[in-house]
Design a protein around this motif. Sequence first.
Motif, PDB file in Angstrom:
ATOM      1  N   THR A   7       1.325  -1.243  -0.096  1.00  0.00           N
ATOM      2  CA  THR A   7       0.197  -0.020   0.150  1.00  0.00           C
ATOM      3  C   THR A   7       0.484   0.956   0.180  1.00  0.00           C
ATOM      4  OG1 THR A   7      -1.759  -1.367   1.306  1.00  0.00           O
ATOM      5  CG2 THR A   7      -1.467   1.557   1.204  1.00  0.00           C
ATOM      6  N   VAL A   8       1.003   2.138  -0.829  1.00  0.00           N
ATOM      7  CA  VAL A   8       1.755   3.339  -1.065  1.00  0.00           C
ATOM      8  C   VAL A   8       0.090   4.302  -0.436  1.00  0.00           C
ATOM      9  CG1 VAL A   8       2.354   4.477  -3.045  1.00  0.00           C
ATOM     10  CG2 VAL A   8       2.578   2.248  -3.072  1.00  0.00           C
ATOM     11  N   ALA A   9       1.101   4.662   0.921  1.00  0.00           N
ATOM     12  CA  ALA A   9      -0.243   6.183   0.875  1.00  0.00           C
ATOM     13  C   ALA A   9      -0.349   7.338  -0.338  1.00  0.00           C
ATOM     14  CB  ALA A   9       0.440   6.931   2.553  1.00  0.00           C
ATOM     15  N   PRO A  10      -0.889   8.173   0.423  1.00  0.00           N
ATOM     16  CA  PRO A  10      -0.822   9.734  -0.812  1.00  0.00           C
ATOM     17  C   PRO A  10       0.184  10.051  -0.362  1.00  0.00           C
ATOM     18  CG  PRO A  10      -3.011   8.949   0.018  1.00  0.00           C
ATOM     19  CD  PRO A  10      -1.708   8.251   0.649  1.00  0.00           C
ATOM     20  N   ALA A  11       0.432  10.974  -1.081  1.00  0.00           N
ATOM     21  CA  ALA A  11       1.636  12.465  -1.205  1.00  0.00           C
ATOM     22  C   ALA A  11       1.411  13.360   0.054  1.00  0.00           C
ATOM     23  CB  ALA A  11       2.367  12.908  -1.771  1.00  0.00           C
ATOM     24  N   LYS A  12       1.861  13.824   1.030  1.00  0.00           N
ATOM     25  CA  LYS A  12       1.709  14.469   1.531  1.00  0.00           C
ATOM     26  C   LYS A  12       1.456  16.009   1.040  1.00  0.00           C
ATOM     27  CE  LYS A  12       3.343  12.206   5.528  1.00  0.00           C
ATOM     28  NZ  LYS A  12       4.379  12.354   7.013  1.00  0.00           N
ATOM     29  N   THR A  13       0.324  16.996   1.489  1.00  0.00           N
ATOM     30  CA  THR A  13       0.331  17.948   0.931  1.00  0.00           C
ATOM     31  C   THR A  13       1.016  18.652   1.952  1.00  0.00           C
ATOM     32  OG1 THR A  13      -2.023  18.562   2.192  1.00  0.00           O
ATOM     33  CG2 THR A  13      -2.075  17.382   0.993  1.00  0.00           C
ATOM     34  N   PRO A  14       1.148  20.514   1.373  1.00  0.00           N
ATOM     35  CA  PRO A  14       2.084  21.205   2.126  1.00  0.00           C
ATOM     36  C   PRO A  14       1.134  21.608   3.867  1.00  0.00           C
ATOM     37  CG  PRO A  14       1.943  21.579  -0.031  1.00  0.00           C
ATOM     38  CD  PRO A  14       1.099  20.884  -0.116  1.00  0.00           C
ATOM     39  N   GLU A  15       0.034  21.792   3.822  1.00  0.00           N
ATOM     40  CA  GLU A  15      -0.311  22.007   4.960  1.00  0.00           C
ATOM     41  C   GLU A  15      -0.477  20.558   6.297  1.00  0.00           C
ATOM     42  OE1 GLU A  15      -2.109  21.997   2.067  1.00  0.00           O
ATOM     43  OE2 GLU A  15      -2.557  24.118   2.041  1.00  0.00           O
ATOM     44  N   GLN A  16      -0.684  19.674   5.635  1.00  0.00           N
ATOM     45  CA  GLN A  16       0.010  18.384   6.362  1.00  0.00           C
ATOM     46  C   GLN A  16       1.455  18.446   6.626  1.00  0.00           C
ATOM     47  OE1 GLN A  16      -1.190  15.444   3.633  1.00  0.00           O
ATOM     48  NE2 GLN A  16      -3.184  15.154   4.673  1.00  0.00           N
ATOM     49  N   ILE A  17       2.103  18.369   5.686  1.00  0.00           N
ATOM     50  CA  ILE A  17       3.238  19.301   6.041  1.00  0.00           C
ATOM     51  C   ILE A  17       3.550  19.560   7.809  1.00  0.00           C
ATOM     52  CG2 ILE A  17       5.804  19.533   5.722  1.00  0.00           C
ATOM     53  CD1 ILE A  17       5.397  18.333   2.569  1.00  0.00           C
ATOM     54  N   GLN A  18       3.045  20.976   7.016  1.00  0.00           N
ATOM     55  CA  GLN A  18       3.423  22.118   7.700  1.00  0.00           C
ATOM     56  C   GLN A  18       2.781  21.855   9.521  1.00  0.00           C
ATOM     57  OE1 GLN A  18       5.408  25.192   7.646  1.00  0.00           O
ATOM     58  NE2 GLN A  18       4.480  25.486   9.760  1.00  0.00           N
ATOM     59  N   ARG A  19       1.437  21.443   9.206  1.00  0.00           N
ATOM     60  CA  ARG A  19       1.242  20.148  11.109  1.00  0.00           C
ATOM     61  C   ARG A  19       2.018  19.370  11.183  1.00  0.00           C
ATOM     62  NH1 ARG A  19      -3.972  20.261   8.177  1.00  0.00           N
ATOM     63  NH2 ARG A  19      -3.553  18.406   7.278  1.00  0.00           N
ATOM     64  N   GLU A  20       2.698  18.911  10.553  1.00  0.00           N
ATOM     65  CA  GLU A  20       3.392  17.726  11.461  1.00  0.00           C
ATOM     66  C   GLU A  20       5.064  18.454  11.972  1.00  0.00           C
ATOM     67  OE1 GLU A  20       4.560  14.508   8.086  1.00  0.00           O
ATOM     68  OE2 GLU A  20       2.388  13.722   8.691  1.00  0.00           O
ATOM     69  N   ARG A  21       5.245  19.279  10.964  1.00  0.00           N
ATOM     70  CA  ARG A  21       6.466  20.168  11.157  1.00  0.00           C
ATOM     71  C   ARG A  21       6.270  20.780  12.924  1.00  0.00           C
ATOM     72  NH1 ARG A  21       8.667  22.784   6.136  1.00  0.00           N
ATOM     73  NH2 ARG A  21       9.763  20.705   5.436  1.00  0.00           N
ATOM     74  N   GLU A  22       4.675  21.296  13.026  1.00  0.00           N
ATOM     75  CA  GLU A  22       4.670  21.658  14.495  1.00  0.00           C
ATOM     76  C   GLU A  22       3.624  20.961  15.079  1.00  0.00           C
ATOM     77  OE1 GLU A  22       3.156  24.821  16.416  1.00  0.00           O
ATOM     78  OE2 GLU A  22       3.856  24.981  14.611  1.00  0.00           O
ATOM     79  N   LEU A  23       3.390  19.436  14.678  1.00  0.00           N
ATOM     80  CA  LEU A  23       3.274  19.259  16.061  1.00  0.00           C
ATOM     81  C   LEU A  23       5.197  18.683  16.507  1.00  0.00           C
ATOM     82  CD1 LEU A  23       1.032  16.695  14.378  1.00  0.00           C
ATOM     83  CD2 LEU A  23       0.689  18.067  16.686  1.00  0.00           C
TER      84      LEU A  23
END
Length: 364
Positions: free
Chosen positions: A79-95
């Motif tokens: 299973t290949v997960a969808p590519a992360k959006t810029p918003e998701q990347i930003q949220r992960e960095r904030e977390l």
Amino acid sequence: MTQVQRLPSQRRPSRLPTALRLGMLLALLLVSGAAPLAAPQLYRWVDDQGNIHYSDVMPPTEVEKGHTQLSPEGLRVRTVAPAKTPEQIQRERELERLRAQQQRMLDQQRADDRVLLNTFQSVDDLIMTREGNLSDIDTMVQFKKANIRRQQDWLAQLRADAADLERKGERVSDQLKERIASTERSIEEALTSIVAREQQKQEIRAKFDRDLKRLRQLKNLPASAVPKEAVATRRPVLDNLVECADPVVCEQLWQRALNYVRRHATLPIESLGKDVAMTAAPKERDDIALTVSRIWSKGGGSASIFLDVQCTSYSPGQEDACRTDARSQVLKGFRAALESAEDTSAETASMPLGNLGAQRLNGG
């Protein structure tokens, strides 16, 4: 003896193992391009409309949206997960940043706990340290107030000299004016220092209250084990200090502060300047002599208005002589009076100013 000769065309039968012969045959087939075809790959993905698709080729536009790779039998292989959006990347960095900050806070709390346990063996030790710190600040404040008293007497003399010259029609020298202005600045600086010390005392009380509560938790002490005097009774905000963030509002509050002094002081205002007003010094124990100052911030847009009582003596050990119930009530009511919605400007005309000749020469 007759010898039998083998003809060149005659060969012995091959005795190679069957498995080896098959392996050699497979190798020949691979080299010659006759290898069996690989099993086809199947992919499953969902488009933007929610439709499910199956195909042996992934469209380039769908690759980054995530998909599932299936075996020919339909079993999930990968299973290949969808590519992360810029918003998701930003949220992960904030977390990640928040988790790191939280860990630093936990580490700091553990370090503070170790210091607390190593510094104070008991609740009594902590209380004694707190009272010692507060006493040291009180001593410095008393020293400042004694200095203000001397400066106030000196300022009154300088202003009297200037008034005598004016009554005689003589010019007040620039040197005398500068001495008056310098003394006024010294008084205002001392008042600013007193405000800072009083705020420091509040911060010490708040810190030691937190340390006391934490020490009790670390030592598993019941609530009854904490002495009653260990709990700070004063509010975090000083009752005799009012802050304002707008020049117009500051001026309104300043006029209310002057009126408050006139209403509650038992002595007349002896010195009235642009940002400081003092009544005459107290002579008796029951006299209520007040000092009010407006201390501007560096930018000049905000200010702190501070009310303090004057004492008959600022000598060490004489602090209790200044703490009467009447004076305490005047200080406690200051904030509420200034923050009241009532307009007290009408009272200004009816209240005496005391010795008007003691006002600043610059029109304060």
